[in-house]
Design a protein around this motif. Structure first.
Motif, PDB file in Angstrom:
ATOM      1  N   ALA A  22       0.773  -1.008  -0.111  1.00 42.67           N
ATOM      2  CA  ALA A  22      -0.021   0.038   0.106  1.00 42.67           C
ATOM      3  C   ALA A  22       1.125   1.274  -0.086  1.00 42.67           C
ATOM      4  O   ALA A  22       1.712   1.499   0.911  1.00 42.67           O
ATOM      5  CB  ALA A  22      -0.947   0.075   1.244  1.00 42.67           C
ATOM      6  N   ALA A  23       0.777   1.944  -1.156  1.00 42.56           N
ATOM      7  CA  ALA A  23       1.194   3.109  -1.359  1.00 42.56           C
ATOM      8  C   ALA A  23       0.920   4.334  -0.210  1.00 42.56           C
ATOM      9  O   ALA A  23      -0.386   4.273   0.237  1.00 42.56           O
ATOM     10  CB  ALA A  23       1.611   3.766  -2.702  1.00 42.56           C
ATOM     11  N   PRO A  24       1.304   5.648  -0.015  1.00 41.24           N
ATOM     12  CA  PRO A  24       0.660   6.577   0.586  1.00 41.24           C
ATOM     13  C   PRO A  24      -0.503   6.826  -0.023  1.00 41.24           C
ATOM     14  O   PRO A  24      -0.634   6.999  -1.175  1.00 41.24           O
ATOM     15  CB  PRO A  24       1.680   7.571   0.764  1.00 41.24           C
ATOM     16  N   THR A  25      -1.619   7.279   0.819  1.00 38.13           N
ATOM     17  CA  THR A  25      -2.988   7.420   0.391  1.00 38.13           C
ATOM     18  C   THR A  25      -3.150   8.999   1.116  1.00 38.13           C
ATOM     19  O   THR A  25      -2.919   9.289   2.229  1.00 38.13           O
ATOM     20  CB  THR A  25      -3.859   6.638   0.873  1.00 38.13           C
ATOM     21  N   VAL A  26      -4.156   9.914  -0.109  1.00 37.58           N
ATOM     22  CA  VAL A  26      -4.653  11.256   0.530  1.00 37.58           C
ATOM     23  C   VAL A  26      -5.767  11.241   0.433  1.00 37.58           C
ATOM     24  O   VAL A  26      -6.556  10.850  -0.581  1.00 37.58           O
ATOM     25  CB  VAL A  26      -3.640  12.184  -0.317  1.00 37.58           C
ATOM     26  N   TYR A  27      -6.818  11.734   1.449  1.00 30.71           N
ATOM     27  CA  TYR A  27      -8.047  11.702   1.380  1.00 30.71           C
ATOM     28  C   TYR A  27      -8.408  13.101   2.093  1.00 30.71           C
ATOM     29  O   TYR A  27      -7.899  13.480   2.915  1.00 30.71           O
ATOM     30  CB  TYR A  27      -8.817  10.526   1.821  1.00 30.71           C
ATOM     31  N   ALA A  28      -9.699  13.418   1.700  1.00 32.03           N
ATOM     32  CA  ALA A  28     -10.412  14.362   2.592  1.00 32.03           C
ATOM     33  C   ALA A  28     -11.051  14.207   3.904  1.00 32.03           C
ATOM     34  O   ALA A  28     -11.653  12.911   3.984  1.00 32.03           O
ATOM     35  CB  ALA A  28     -11.345  15.107   1.685  1.00 32.03           C
ATOM     36  N   GLU A  29     -10.974  15.055   4.704  1.00 34.47           N
ATOM     37  CA  GLU A  29     -11.878  14.798   5.962  1.00 34.47           C
ATOM     38  C   GLU A  29     -12.411  16.256   6.379  1.00 34.47           C
ATOM     39  O   GLU A  29     -12.035  17.283   6.242  1.00 34.47           O
ATOM     40  CB  GLU A  29     -10.721  14.332   6.927  1.00 34.47           C
ATOM     41  N   SER A  30     -13.590  16.011   7.289  1.00 33.13           N
ATOM     42  CA  SER A  30     -14.189  17.059   7.722  1.00 33.13           C
ATOM     43  C   SER A  30     -13.169  17.711   8.800  1.00 33.13           C
ATOM     44  O   SER A  30     -12.541  17.349   9.217  1.00 33.13           O
ATOM     45  CB  SER A  30     -15.669  16.803   8.140  1.00 33.13           C
ATOM     46  N   ALA A  31     -13.601  18.837   9.336  1.00 33.34           N
ATOM     47  CA  ALA A  31     -13.271  19.590  10.345  1.00 33.34           C
ATOM     48  C   ALA A  31     -13.586  19.178  11.599  1.00 33.34           C
ATOM     49  O   ALA A  31     -13.214  19.733  12.633  1.00 33.34           O
ATOM     50  CB  ALA A  31     -13.333  21.112  10.279  1.00 33.34           C
ATOM     51  N   MET A  32     -14.636  18.504  11.810  1.00 31.98           N
ATOM     52  CA  MET A  32     -15.081  17.716  12.867  1.00 31.98           C
ATOM     53  C   MET A  32     -14.630  16.654  13.491  1.00 31.98           C
ATOM     54  O   MET A  32     -14.901  16.316  14.460  1.00 31.98           O
ATOM     55  CB  MET A  32     -16.655  17.476  12.760  1.00 31.98           C
ATOM     56  N   LEU A  33     -13.560  15.779  12.871  1.00 35.54           N
ATOM     57  CA  LEU A  33     -13.100  14.752  13.393  1.00 35.54           C
ATOM     58  C   LEU A  33     -11.480  14.876  13.827  1.00 35.54           C
ATOM     59  O   LEU A  33     -10.703  15.733  13.180  1.00 35.54           O
ATOM     60  CB  LEU A  33     -13.032  13.670  12.271  1.00 35.54           C
ATOM     61  N   LYS A  34     -11.122  14.658  14.932  1.00 33.54           N
ATOM     62  CA  LYS A  34      -9.840  14.355  15.319  1.00 33.54           C
ATOM     63  C   LYS A  34      -9.058  13.380  14.565  1.00 33.54           C
ATOM     64  O   LYS A  34      -9.222  12.308  15.023  1.00 33.54           O
ATOM     65  CB  LYS A  34      -9.556  14.550  16.804  1.00 33.54           C
ATOM     66  N   VAL A  35      -8.140  13.714  13.770  1.00 39.12           N
ATOM     67  CA  VAL A  35      -7.309  12.505  12.956  1.00 39.12           C
ATOM     68  C   VAL A  35      -6.205  12.245  13.746  1.00 39.12           C
ATOM     69  O   VAL A  35      -5.101  12.972  14.094  1.00 39.12           O
ATOM     70  CB  VAL A  35      -6.867  13.268  11.623  1.00 39.12           C
ATOM     71  N   VAL A 160      -6.422  20.967  -3.606  1.00 32.58           N
ATOM     72  CA  VAL A 160      -5.432  20.976  -2.553  1.00 32.58           C
ATOM     73  C   VAL A 160      -4.352  20.019  -3.230  1.00 32.58           C
ATOM     74  O   VAL A 160      -4.767  18.658  -3.342  1.00 32.58           O
ATOM     75  CB  VAL A 160      -5.784  20.467  -1.212  1.00 32.58           C
ATOM     76  N   GLU A 161      -3.155  20.441  -3.551  1.00 25.00           N
ATOM     77  CA  GLU A 161      -2.111  19.606  -4.282  1.00 25.00           C
ATOM     78  C   GLU A 161      -1.160  19.185  -3.139  1.00 25.00           C
ATOM     79  O   GLU A 161      -0.697  19.762  -2.362  1.00 25.00           O
ATOM     80  CB  GLU A 161      -1.441  20.291  -5.178  1.00 25.00           C
ATOM     81  N   VAL A 162      -0.912  17.600  -2.987  1.00 22.57           N
ATOM     82  CA  VAL A 162      -0.287  17.287  -2.015  1.00 22.57           C
ATOM     83  C   VAL A 162       0.912  16.444  -2.714  1.00 22.57           C
ATOM     84  O   VAL A 162       0.707  15.724  -3.588  1.00 22.57           O
ATOM     85  CB  VAL A 162      -0.997  16.363  -1.118  1.00 22.57           C
ATOM     86  N   SER A 163       1.960  16.497  -2.267  1.00 20.17           N
ATOM     87  CA  SER A 163       3.263  15.864  -2.968  1.00 20.17           C
ATOM     88  C   SER A 163       4.339  15.380  -1.816  1.00 20.17           C
ATOM     89  O   SER A 163       4.407  16.012  -0.744  1.00 20.17           O
ATOM     90  CB  SER A 163       4.009  16.656  -3.939  1.00 20.17           C
ATOM     91  N   GLY A 164       4.951  14.159  -2.276  1.00 21.02           N
ATOM     92  CA  GLY A 164       6.060  13.889  -1.176  1.00 21.02           C
ATOM     93  C   GLY A 164       6.950  13.110  -2.019  1.00 21.02           C
ATOM     94  O   GLY A 164       7.020  13.097  -3.388  1.00 21.02           O
ATOM     95  N   SER A 165       8.014  12.559  -1.575  1.00 21.46           N
ATOM     96  CA  SER A 165       8.831  11.742  -2.027  1.00 21.46           C
ATOM     97  C   SER A 165       8.488  10.473  -2.718  1.00 21.46           C
ATOM     98  O   SER A 165       7.936   9.597  -2.262  1.00 21.46           O
ATOM     99  CB  SER A 165      10.094  11.242  -1.146  1.00 21.46           C
ATOM    100  N   GLY A 166       8.238  10.726  -4.087  1.00 19.84           N
ATOM    101  CA  GLY A 166       7.524   9.712  -5.011  1.00 19.84           C
ATOM    102  C   GLY A 166       6.092   9.301  -5.188  1.00 19.84           C
ATOM    103  O   GLY A 166       5.867   8.433  -5.685  1.00 19.84           O
ATOM    104  N   PHE A 167       5.601  10.493  -4.792  1.00 20.22           N
ATOM    105  CA  PHE A 167       4.012  10.573  -4.888  1.00 20.22           C
ATOM    106  C   PHE A 167       3.448  12.240  -5.002  1.00 20.22           C
ATOM    107  O   PHE A 167       4.023  13.011  -4.577  1.00 20.22           O
ATOM    108  CB  PHE A 167       3.351   9.833  -3.898  1.00 20.22           C
ATOM    109  N   THR A 168       2.204  12.025  -5.561  1.00 21.30           N
ATOM    110  CA  THR A 168       1.449  13.193  -5.865  1.00 21.30           C
ATOM    111  C   THR A 168       0.062  12.860  -5.783  1.00 21.30           C
ATOM    112  O   THR A 168      -0.331  11.824  -6.005  1.00 21.30           O
ATOM    113  CB  THR A 168       2.007  13.994  -6.966  1.00 21.30           C
ATOM    114  N   ALA A 169      -0.621  13.829  -5.165  1.00 22.66           N
ATOM    115  CA  ALA A 169      -2.056  13.593  -5.193  1.00 22.66           C
ATOM    116  C   ALA A 169      -2.964  15.005  -5.200  1.00 22.66           C
ATOM    117  O   ALA A 169      -2.393  16.204  -4.762  1.00 22.66           O
ATOM    118  CB  ALA A 169      -2.547  12.841  -3.759  1.00 22.66           C
TER     119      ALA A 169
END
Length: 313
Positions: A22-35, A160-169
């Motif tokens: 499983a590679a890194p995963t990016v997803y959206a979350e509401s402001a109402m949840l403590k991650v 929202v553009e997210v990037s890291g070493s070896g991945f983009t989302a």
């Protein structure tokens, strides 16, 4: 007013020589949840917001490290395009920091501090990005969107553009601006206390410093989020001279402090000083003359019978 609606995102895997990783995963979350770090991967890719003009709405973008972890993670939101454009200082991204709570019903790491990419008061870049996400754990990016008073009602889109070493989302964002304008000052009075020596300690390492300017920055930040720090009065009137006091605090009481929420003003003001009839009278007279008297109060005692005795109250 704000709500969130999520679309779906397929989980991405990287095929190794034997088993799927499983590679890194990016997803959206509401402001109402403590991650928390243990948050599982979710299939929530897009986020939809609804806001009035002059309202601030928030959401989160979560990066899950997968089997390998995520290195050098960065995030950005360049703008929201619609009938007009929302961008610049109206968009703020933060890295959500963690605190290790040892005395809790659920001890461990909990999200609490928000480290801004660009400080919304000073306008200076901070140390939010980049950050690393350990394998099998989650970290969050908090996003604030302030809808300008001048925004034309309608639909706005961006990502929202997210990037890291070896991945983009990319996390799509849709904002529906309704034809309503929120006042800059909350109709609900608030009174949050701030202890100036602790501000000094946090910023300088000493409990003693020239705290007035630092405290005023916190007041600006509070007012921009429709909260009031009720006891910011580090500068006191001297021998009936209110000039320095008024120069420091009248803008916050009158709504002329240059806050991002135009016209935002304090909804409460706590008397600070010795409990002497003459001083009470002087504060009452000055605040009445300035039109601030309806917000003035005395915090007579704290937590009796511990902080003060009942006879004192």
């Amino acid at each position: 007013m704000q709500n969130w609606t999520f679309a779906s995102l397929a989980v991405v895997v990287t095929l190794g020589t034997g088993t799927a990783e499983a590679a890194p995963t990016v997803y959206a979350e509401s402001a109402m949840l403590k991650v928390r770090p243990s948050a599982p991967v979710k299939a929530q890719h897009a986020i939809q917001l609804t806001a009035a003009r002059n309202e601030l709405v928030s959401f989160q973008v979560v990066v899950h490290g997968g089997d390998s972890g995520a290195k050098e993670v960065r995030a950005r939101l360049d703008g929201l395009a619609g009938p007009t454009r929302i961008g610049g200082s109206d968009l703020t991204l933060y890295r959500v920091g963690l605190l290790n709570l040892t005395k809790s019903a659920k001890p461990g790491l909990w999200p609490d501090p928000l480290v801004p990419d660009v400080d919304e008061v000073a306008g200076e870049r901070r140390t939010a990005f980049p950050f690393d996400v350990p394998k099998g754990e989650a970290r969050a990016v908090w996003v604030d969107v302030r809808v300008p008073e001048s925004a034309t009602p309608g639909l706005y889109d961006g990502s929202v553009e997210v990037s890291g070493s070896g991945f983009t989302a990319s996390v799509p964002v849709t904002l529906s601006v309704v034809n309503v304008t929120m006042p800059s000052t909350s109709s609900l009075a608030t009174a949050f206390l701030l202890y100036a020596p602790n501000v000094c300690l946090a910023h300088t390492g000493s409990a003693s410093c020239a705290a007035a300017e630092l405290v005023n920055r916190y007041q600006r930040l509070a007012l921009d989020h429709r909260l009031t720090l009720s006891n910011p009065f580090v500068i006191q009137p001297q021998n009936g001279d209110w000039a320095s006091f008024d120069a420091a605090y009248a803008p916050f009481l009158d709504g002329t402090a240059g806050t991002r929420l135009c016209g935002a003003k304090m909804t409460s003001a706590q008397y600070v000083g010795a409990r002497e009839p003459g001083r009470y009278a002087a504060w009452a007279e000055h605040f009445r003359a300035k039109g601030w008297f309806d917000r003035l109060f005395d915090y007579t005692a704290d937590e009796p019978p511990l902080g003060a005795s009942w006879p004192e109250v």
